[in-house]
Design a protein around this motif. Structure first.
Motif, mmCIF file in Angstrom:
data_model
loop_
_atom_site.group_PDB
_atom_site.id
_atom_site.type_symbol
_atom_site.label_atom_id
_atom_site.label_comp_id
_atom_site.label_asym_id
_atom_site.label_seq_id
_atom_site.Cartn_x
_atom_site.Cartn_y
_atom_site.Cartn_z
ATOM 1 N N MET A 54 0.829 -1.201 0.000
ATOM 2 C CA MET A 54 0.000 0.000 0.000
ATOM 3 C C MET A 54 0.868 1.258 0.000
ATOM 4 O O MET A 54 0.355 2.364 0.150
ATOM 5 C CB MET A 54 -0.965 -0.022 1.182
ATOM 6 C CG MET A 54 -2.006 -1.110 1.016
ATOM 7 S SD MET A 54 -3.498 -0.907 1.967
ATOM 8 C CE MET A 54 -2.917 -1.177 3.602
ATOM 9 N N HIS A 55 2.158 1.092 -0.195
ATOM 10 C CA HIS A 55 3.094 2.220 -0.177
ATOM 11 C C HIS A 55 2.643 3.358 -1.094
ATOM 12 O O HIS A 55 2.608 4.518 -0.673
ATOM 13 C CB HIS A 55 4.508 1.755 -0.568
ATOM 14 C CG HIS A 55 5.432 2.900 -0.836
ATOM 15 N ND1 HIS A 55 6.001 3.646 0.171
ATOM 16 C CD2 HIS A 55 5.856 3.442 -2.000
ATOM 17 C CE1 HIS A 55 6.745 4.596 -0.361
ATOM 18 N NE2 HIS A 55 6.677 4.493 -1.671
ATOM 19 N N ASP A 56 2.309 3.043 -2.334
ATOM 20 C CA ASP A 56 1.931 4.100 -3.280
ATOM 21 C C ASP A 56 0.667 4.838 -2.847
ATOM 22 O O ASP A 56 0.548 6.050 -3.029
ATOM 23 C CB ASP A 56 1.740 3.530 -4.686
ATOM 24 C CG ASP A 56 3.056 3.126 -5.333
ATOM 25 O OD1 ASP A 56 4.127 3.571 -4.867
ATOM 26 O OD2 ASP A 56 3.017 2.354 -6.316
ATOM 27 N N TYR A 57 -0.265 4.119 -2.268
ATOM 28 C CA TYR A 57 -1.500 4.762 -1.802
ATOM 29 C C TYR A 57 -1.206 5.710 -0.642
ATOM 30 O O TYR A 57 -1.700 6.840 -0.608
ATOM 31 C CB TYR A 57 -2.530 3.707 -1.387
ATOM 32 C CG TYR A 57 -2.964 2.844 -2.534
ATOM 33 C CD1 TYR A 57 -3.874 3.307 -3.483
ATOM 34 C CD2 TYR A 57 -2.458 1.551 -2.676
ATOM 35 C CE1 TYR A 57 -4.267 2.505 -4.547
ATOM 36 C CE2 TYR A 57 -2.849 0.746 -3.729
ATOM 37 C CZ TYR A 57 -3.746 1.231 -4.668
ATOM 38 O OH TYR A 57 -4.131 0.439 -5.707
ATOM 39 N N TYR A 58 -0.417 5.246 0.313
ATOM 40 C CA TYR A 58 -0.041 6.109 1.435
ATOM 41 C C TYR A 58 0.748 7.318 0.949
ATOM 42 O O TYR A 58 0.513 8.447 1.383
ATOM 43 C CB TYR A 58 0.815 5.345 2.451
ATOM 44 C CG TYR A 58 0.074 4.348 3.302
ATOM 45 C CD1 TYR A 58 -1.168 4.633 3.854
ATOM 46 C CD2 TYR A 58 0.637 3.106 3.567
ATOM 47 C CE1 TYR A 58 -1.828 3.712 4.646
ATOM 48 C CE2 TYR A 58 -0.017 2.178 4.373
ATOM 49 C CZ TYR A 58 -1.249 2.490 4.894
ATOM 50 O OH TYR A 58 -1.899 1.584 5.674
ATOM 51 N N ALA A 59 1.691 7.085 0.051
ATOM 52 C CA ALA A 59 2.564 8.161 -0.428
ATOM 53 C C ALA A 59 1.771 9.231 -1.180
ATOM 54 O O ALA A 59 2.070 10.428 -1.055
ATOM 55 C CB ALA A 59 3.664 7.586 -1.316
#
Length: 155
Positions: A54-59
């Motif tokens: 979910m890194h891209d969503y959080y970022a």
């Protein structure tokens, strides 16, 4: 973008996803929902069940709405985004007990982020204007870790 995540707990979290979906038409930015095992299928937002990262969503998120799991600590430290925490509650069949409520109350008190239990508190105005990021320093992190241990031991 607003990112809503309910985690990987095998229970539903319809209450939160329904509320987000119901107010989405009044919000002037994209909303993406990670719905996990939630039964309700959103009609007004983009969604997915699970992903490897979910890194891209959080970022990319301007705001994150998340269940009240211990991952809030990691998220808050790593991404430094405004966050609203919503605990899963036993009375709604969202979890086995109310440890998320206890953790959310403590996390909110110690970091300043908003904890929401009543879904009517989540409004388009709140989401448009909310900017509070968790304030956690090393001492605060140690206190949160102790609290997590207390909650785990009590369950």
């Amino acid at each position: 973008m607003i990112f809503v995540t309910v985690g990987t707990h095998p229970g539903q979290f319809d209450r939160l996803i329904r509320r987000i979906d119901s107010i989405a038409p009044k919000i002037k930015e994209d909303i993406i929902v990670q719905r996990g095992f939630t039964r309700y299928i959103p009609k007004n937002v983009k969604y997915f069940d699970f992903t490897d990262s979910m890194h891209d969503y959080y970022a990319k998120a301007r705001l994150v709405i998340a269940q009240s799991a211990t991952s809030l600590i990691e998220f808050s430290l790593k991404y430094d985004k405004p966050v609203i925490t919503v605990p899963r509650e036993k009375k709604y069949g969202e979890h086995l007990n109310d440890h998320q409520v206890e953790f959310a109350e403590y996390f909110s008190k110690k970091t300043g982020v908003l904890m929401v239990r009543n879904m009517s508190q989540i409004t388009p105005q709140l989401l448009a204007n909310y900017k509070t990021k968790a304030k956690i320093n090393l001492d605060g992190l140690k206190k949160l870790q102790r609290k997590i241990c207390e909650v785990i031991e009590a369950t």
